[in-house]
Design a protein around this motif. Structure first.
Motif, PDB file in Angstrom:
ATOM      1  N   UNK A 100      59.043  39.885 -16.726  1.00 52.26           N
ATOM      2  CA  UNK A 100      58.396  40.456 -17.913  1.00 52.26           C
ATOM      3  C   UNK A 100      57.691  41.772 -17.577  1.00 52.26           C
ATOM      4  N   UNK A 101      57.279  42.466 -18.625  1.00 55.14           N
ATOM      5  CA  UNK A 101      56.684  43.798 -18.474  1.00 55.14           C
ATOM      6  C   UNK A 101      55.403  43.771 -17.637  1.00 55.14           C
ATOM      7  N   UNK A 102      54.600  42.735 -17.799  1.00 56.04           N
ATOM      8  CA  UNK A 102      53.355  42.652 -17.024  1.00 56.04           C
ATOM      9  C   UNK A 102      53.647  42.491 -15.533  1.00 56.04           C
ATOM     10  N   UNK A 103      54.623  41.653 -15.204  1.00 54.11           N
ATOM     11  CA  UNK A 103      54.989  41.474 -13.802  1.00 54.11           C
ATOM     12  C   UNK A 103      55.628  42.738 -13.244  1.00 54.11           C
ATOM     13  N   UNK A 104      56.442  43.390 -14.050  1.00 53.75           N
ATOM     14  CA  UNK A 104      57.061  44.642 -13.618  1.00 53.75           C
ATOM     15  C   UNK A 104      55.972  45.680 -13.321  1.00 53.75           C
ATOM     16  N   UNK A 105      54.980  45.768 -14.202  1.00 60.04           N
ATOM     17  CA  UNK A 105      53.880  46.714 -13.997  1.00 60.04           C
ATOM     18  C   UNK A 105      53.086  46.354 -12.736  1.00 60.04           C
ATOM     19  N   UNK A 106      52.934  45.069 -12.466  1.00 59.56           N
ATOM     20  CA  UNK A 106      52.184  44.621 -11.294  1.00 59.56           C
ATOM     21  C   UNK A 106      52.884  45.035  -9.997  1.00 59.56           C
ATOM     22  N   UNK A 107      54.215  45.161 -10.047  1.00 60.04           N
ATOM     23  CA  UNK A 107      54.974  45.593  -8.869  1.00 60.04           C
ATOM     24  C   UNK A 107      54.826  47.098  -8.604  1.00 60.04           C
ATOM     25  N   UNK A 108      54.232  47.811  -9.563  1.00 64.70           N
ATOM     26  CA  UNK A 108      53.948  49.230  -9.406  1.00 64.70           C
ATOM     27  C   UNK A 108      55.224  49.989  -9.022  1.00 64.70           C
ATOM     28  N   UNK A 109      55.166  50.860  -8.039  1.00 64.55           N
ATOM     29  CA  UNK A 109      56.332  51.672  -7.671  1.00 64.55           C
ATOM     30  C   UNK A 109      57.514  50.833  -7.180  1.00 64.55           C
ATOM     31  N   UNK A 110      57.257  49.665  -6.625  1.00 66.65           N
ATOM     32  CA  UNK A 110      58.347  48.816  -6.149  1.00 66.65           C
ATOM     33  C   UNK A 110      59.277  48.413  -7.292  1.00 66.65           C
ATOM     34  N   UNK A 111      58.774  48.422  -8.526  1.00 69.46           N
ATOM     35  CA  UNK A 111      59.603  48.099  -9.685  1.00 69.46           C
ATOM     36  C   UNK A 111      60.705  49.136  -9.885  1.00 69.46           C
ATOM     37  N   UNK A 112      60.530  50.325  -9.331  1.00 68.91           N
ATOM     38  CA  UNK A 112      61.561  51.362  -9.446  1.00 68.91           C
ATOM     39  C   UNK A 112      62.839  50.979  -8.695  1.00 68.91           C
ATOM     40  N   UNK A 113      62.769  49.967  -7.844  1.00 63.50           N
ATOM     41  CA  UNK A 113      63.953  49.516  -7.105  1.00 63.50           C
ATOM     42  C   UNK A 113      64.761  48.485  -7.899  1.00 63.50           C
ATOM     43  N   UNK A 114      64.387  48.253  -9.143  1.00 63.30           N
ATOM     44  CA  UNK A 114      65.061  47.264  -9.983  1.00 63.30           C
ATOM     45  C   UNK A 114      66.565  47.520 -10.112  1.00 63.30           C
ATOM     46  N   UNK A 115      66.972  48.773 -10.184  1.00 62.24           N
ATOM     47  CA  UNK A 115      68.390  49.096 -10.370  1.00 62.24           C
ATOM     48  C   UNK A 115      69.251  48.690  -9.171  1.00 62.24           C
ATOM     49  N   UNK A 116      68.635  48.399  -8.040  1.00 61.66           N
ATOM     50  CA  UNK A 116      69.383  47.975  -6.850  1.00 61.66           C
ATOM     51  C   UNK A 116      70.098  46.655  -7.103  1.00 61.66           C
ATOM     52  N   UNK A 117      69.610  45.876  -8.072  1.00 66.11           N
ATOM     53  CA  UNK A 117      70.262  44.607  -8.418  1.00 66.11           C
ATOM     54  C   UNK A 117      71.723  44.824  -8.804  1.00 66.11           C
ATOM     55  N   UNK A 118      72.062  46.023  -9.260  1.00 61.81           N
ATOM     56  CA  UNK A 118      73.430  46.331  -9.663  1.00 61.81           C
ATOM     57  C   UNK A 118      74.270  46.899  -8.515  1.00 61.81           C
ATOM     58  N   UNK A 119      73.686  46.944  -7.324  1.00 59.57           N
ATOM     59  CA  UNK A 119      74.372  47.464  -6.149  1.00 59.57           C
ATOM     60  C   UNK A 119      74.252  46.438  -5.028  1.00 59.57           C
ATOM     61  N   UNK A 120      75.080  45.398  -5.065  1.00 60.99           N
ATOM     62  CA  UNK A 120      74.929  44.279  -4.123  1.00 60.99           C
ATOM     63  C   UNK A 120      74.836  44.686  -2.655  1.00 60.99           C
ATOM     64  N   UNK A 121      75.504  45.733  -2.272  1.00 61.36           N
ATOM     65  CA  UNK A 121      75.466  46.160  -0.866  1.00 61.36           C
ATOM     66  C   UNK A 121      74.084  46.663  -0.458  1.00 61.36           C
ATOM     67  N   UNK A 122      73.260  47.068  -1.416  1.00 60.71           N
ATOM     68  CA  UNK A 122      71.937  47.620  -1.106  1.00 60.71           C
ATOM     69  C   UNK A 122      70.796  46.606  -1.286  1.00 60.71           C
ATOM     70  N   UNK A 123      71.099  45.459  -1.905  1.00 59.49           N
ATOM     71  CA  UNK A 123      70.056  44.457  -2.155  1.00 59.49           C
ATOM     72  C   UNK A 123      69.398  44.012  -0.858  1.00 59.49           C
ATOM     73  N   UNK A 124      70.205  43.724   0.168  1.00 54.16           N
ATOM     74  CA  UNK A 124      69.628  43.268   1.440  1.00 54.16           C
ATOM     75  C   UNK A 124      68.762  44.340   2.088  1.00 54.16           C
ATOM     76  N   UNK A 125      69.091  45.598   1.847  1.00 63.11           N
ATOM     77  CA  UNK A 125      68.262  46.697   2.364  1.00 63.11           C
ATOM     78  C   UNK A 125      66.878  46.658   1.711  1.00 63.11           C
ATOM     79  N   UNK A 126      66.866  46.532   0.394  1.00 56.04           N
ATOM     80  CA  UNK A 126      65.600  46.504  -0.345  1.00 56.04           C
ATOM     81  C   UNK A 126      64.798  45.255  -0.026  1.00 56.04           C
ATOM     82  N   UNK A 127      65.471  44.155   0.254  1.00 52.00           N
ATOM     83  CA  UNK A 127      64.810  42.879   0.499  1.00 52.00           C
ATOM     84  C   UNK A 127      64.242  42.715   1.905  1.00 52.00           C
TER      85      UNK A 127
END
Length: 138
Positions: A100-127
């Protein structure tokens, strides 16, 4: 793929505030992404259930390094329980779960990595740093 390279990601990769060897940490944990060879050592200083300092060393791609710096920035000064909650939120988000929006806001700048979910090869990098934190706090 250019959409994952946000200004925040590039800033955290080029000028990480939390990438240094911590003197006398309470807890350290090593993390490795065997798929690409990214590795890091996460160091935490925890006093009375509060993460008073977070830092990392290691090497890897821009995504893994920026994600580690964003994570350290986010958990610095937080309780261990809140750090665990933030870790869970981030991992759910980059795996494609809706938060939800509140949780997304709580993640602050880390929420900008949300689009990585659409790039499976990069998910492990972000994680990488977040999985290392999850393991360290378990």
């Amino acid at each position: 793929m250019a959409s994952i390279y946000t200004a925040a990601l590039m800033r955290h990769n080029a000028h990480p505030d939390y990438k240094y060897a911590m003197h006398d940490p309470s807890l350290t944990r090593e993390g490795v992404n065997p798929t690409c060879g990214d590795e890091l050592t996460l160091s935490l200083r925890i006093v009375d259930g509060i993460i008073e300092e977070a830092a990392f060393t290691g090497h890897g791609c821009a995504v893994s390094q920026a994600s580690a710096d964003m994570m350290a920035d986010l958990i610095d000064g937080e309780s261990v329980d809140e750090a665990k909650r933030l870790c869970s939120l981030f991992l759910r988000m980059v795996r494609g779960d809706t938060i939800d929006a509140a949780d997304r806001a709580r993640l602050d700048e880390a929420a900008e990595l949300e689009s990585i979910a659409f790039m499976p090869a990069r998910v492990k990098c972000a994680e990488l740093a977040w999985r290392t934190l999850e393991d360290a706090l378990a």
